[in-house]
Design a protein around this motif. Structure first.
Motif, PDB file in Angstrom:
ATOM      1  N   GLY A   1       0.923  -1.068   0.023  1.00 56.12           N
ATOM      2  CA  GLY A   1      -0.038   0.019  -0.142  1.00 56.12           C
ATOM      3  C   GLY A   1       0.985   1.264  -0.027  1.00 56.12           C
ATOM      4  O   GLY A   1       1.709   1.379  -0.840  1.00 56.12           O
ATOM      5  N   PHE A   2       0.724   2.176   0.823  1.00 61.92           N
ATOM      6  CA  PHE A   2       1.585   3.160   1.034  1.00 61.92           C
ATOM      7  C   PHE A   2       2.975   2.576   1.812  1.00 61.92           C
ATOM      8  O   PHE A   2       4.061   3.234   1.352  1.00 61.92           O
ATOM      9  N   TYR A   3       2.858   1.653   2.416  1.00 62.95           N
ATOM     10  CA  TYR A   3       4.061   0.633   2.973  1.00 62.95           C
ATOM     11  C   TYR A   3       4.050  -0.512   2.287  1.00 62.95           C
ATOM     12  O   TYR A   3       3.125  -1.045   1.732  1.00 62.95           O
ATOM     13  N   LYS A   4       5.425  -1.325   2.345  1.00 60.05           N
ATOM     14  CA  LYS A   4       5.164  -2.539   1.928  1.00 60.05           C
ATOM     15  C   LYS A   4       5.147  -3.588   3.166  1.00 60.05           C
ATOM     16  O   LYS A   4       5.636  -3.135   4.345  1.00 60.05           O
ATOM     17  N   TYR A   5       4.636  -4.688   2.938  1.00 65.32           N
ATOM     18  CA  TYR A   5       4.451  -5.848   3.957  1.00 65.32           C
ATOM     19  C   TYR A   5       5.055  -7.048   3.684  1.00 65.32           C
ATOM     20  O   TYR A   5       4.811  -7.472   2.377  1.00 65.32           O
ATOM     21  N   ASP A   6       5.349  -7.860   4.700  1.00 63.39           N
ATOM     22  CA  ASP A   6       6.002  -9.433   4.230  1.00 63.39           C
ATOM     23  C   ASP A   6       4.594 -10.218   4.455  1.00 63.39           C
ATOM     24  O   ASP A   6       3.415  -9.557   4.856  1.00 63.39           O
ATOM     25  N   LYS A   7       4.999 -11.665   4.134  1.00 65.78           N
ATOM     26  CA  LYS A   7       3.589 -12.568   4.130  1.00 65.78           C
ATOM     27  C   LYS A   7       3.153 -12.582   5.820  1.00 65.78           C
ATOM     28  O   LYS A   7       1.808 -12.722   5.644  1.00 65.78           O
ATOM     29  N   LYS A   8       3.855 -12.023   6.697  1.00 71.01           N
ATOM     30  CA  LYS A   8       3.240 -12.228   7.977  1.00 71.01           C
ATOM     31  C   LYS A   8       2.385 -11.027   8.585  1.00 71.01           C
ATOM     32  O   LYS A   8       1.670 -10.576   9.329  1.00 71.01           O
ATOM     33  N   GLY A   9       2.467  -9.842   7.334  1.00 69.44           N
ATOM     34  CA  GLY A   9       1.705  -8.598   7.574  1.00 69.44           C
ATOM     35  C   GLY A   9       2.626  -7.605   8.297  1.00 69.44           C
ATOM     36  O   GLY A   9       2.239  -6.610   8.682  1.00 69.44           O
TER      37      GLY A   9
END
Ligand code: 3HC
Length: 290
Positions: free
Chosen positions: A277-285
């Motif tokens: 989104g505005f930030y990036k997230y790994d698979k765990k959120g």
């Protein structure tokens, strides 16, 4: 009619959390979704969340088993049968809501109350497709539904006092505090909150760093989350739908949705749930950058 079975229709972010909140309070809950993948994801999410709580020590294995024992999943809408309360939490599109209400109305017990978790669509319009508009109202939860203490109660034009009392009593039993919100777009919280998130998105579009906008509101106003990370958290598509609802509902340019949000949604950047989104997230959120 026994008042112990609740059906939650929709197993997305909100439906899943609402089902959890009801099961935690001891209701027998069926979480229904016609998309098998949504059901699998919902079950996985609850398992992971409860395992984290057990590992952290805020939940025992016994309590976990007890709550999960109250929670079943189904792909069949006919399982609304026997529920005294049906909570609709399908995507925030009026056509989908109306279609769902029409089907649920045909399948549910005659005395059952049906509430919508819509964050701003017209309850009266949704109720109009049923044969029981007096037994329909809005019950708007906040994300994450098991944690957030508020439930906005929204009466449609013909919601009966009996329906309102049933939902208010249910709210108390699941530990929520209620406010009576007007049947206008955005109800109460989103009418104040979402324009702030929208304004924050405009600032990012104009060149501000998301981290700066978030820190400004966290450190300057003690908000638990900044407006940009909150937008990622609830879903950029959900937030944009609410903002668009305010714009179309009030016919007022002060609610114009930020074009950056529209571009992000069109490109599949939906926030935490899509990994970007505005930030990036790994698979765990977990947040891993911007
Ligand atoms: N589902 C269920 N429980 C959750 C959860 C989730 N997604 N996220 C966190 N929790 C639980 C944790 O398990 C933990 O429970 P425990 O104390 O029993 O172990 C508890 O919440 C606290 O979690 P954490 O310690 O991990 O994290 P925080 O203390 O930072 O709290 C937060 C997390 C409650 C989400 C907090 O950051 C917060 O209040 N954020 C703002 C939320 C907000 O503004 N919501 C409104 C959104 S707008 C909206 O909903 C409108 C709608 O129309 C979309």
């Amino acid at each position: 009619m026994e008042k112990n079975k609740v059906a939650v229709v929709g197993a997305g972010l909100m439906g899943n959390g609402i089902a959890q909140a009801c099961a935690t309070a001891g209701y027998e809950v069926v979480n229904i979704d016609t998309f098998e993948a949504a059901i699998e994801k919902a079950q996985e999410t609850v398992e992971k969340l409860f395992n984290r709580k057990v590992a952290k020590g805020s939940m025992t294995e016994e309590r976990k088993a007890e709550i999960l024992g109250h929670l079943t999943y189904s792909g069949d809408l006919a399982d609304v049968k026997g529920a005294f309360l049906i909570i609709e939490a399908v995507p925030e599109k009026i056509e989908i809501k109306k279609e769902t209400f029409k089907k649920v109305d045909e399948l549910a017990d005659l005395e059952a109350v049906i509430v919508s978790n819509t964050s701003g669509l017209s309850i009266s319009e949704i109720a109009s497709v049923t044969n029981r508009p007096d037994k329909v109202m809005g019950a708007h939860f906040f994300y994450p539904a098991p944690v957030m203490k508020l439930l906005e109660l929204v009466r449609g034009l013909v919601t009966s006092d009996e329906t309102y009392d049933t939902v208010k009593e249910f709210a108390g039993k699941i530990g929520k505090t209620t406010v009576d919100a007007p049947e206008f777009p955005g109800f109460m919280v989103n009418r104040i909150l979402v324009p702030m998130q929208n304004e924050a998105a405009f600032m990012v579009m104009e060149g501000s760093k998301p981290e700066d906008v978030d820190n400004a509101m966290k450190l300057g106003c003690n908000h638990p989350m900044g407006p940009i990370e909150l937008t990622d958290f609830v879903g950029i598509d959900t937030m944009l739908a609410t903002m668009t609802g305010l714009y179309n509902g009030f016919h007022d340019s002060k609610y114009r949705p930020c074009p950056l949000l529209e571009t992000m949604v069109k490109s599949g950047m939906l926030g935490k749930k899509s990994g970007q989104g505005f930030y990036k997230y790994d698979k765990k959120g977990n947040k891993i950058g911007s």
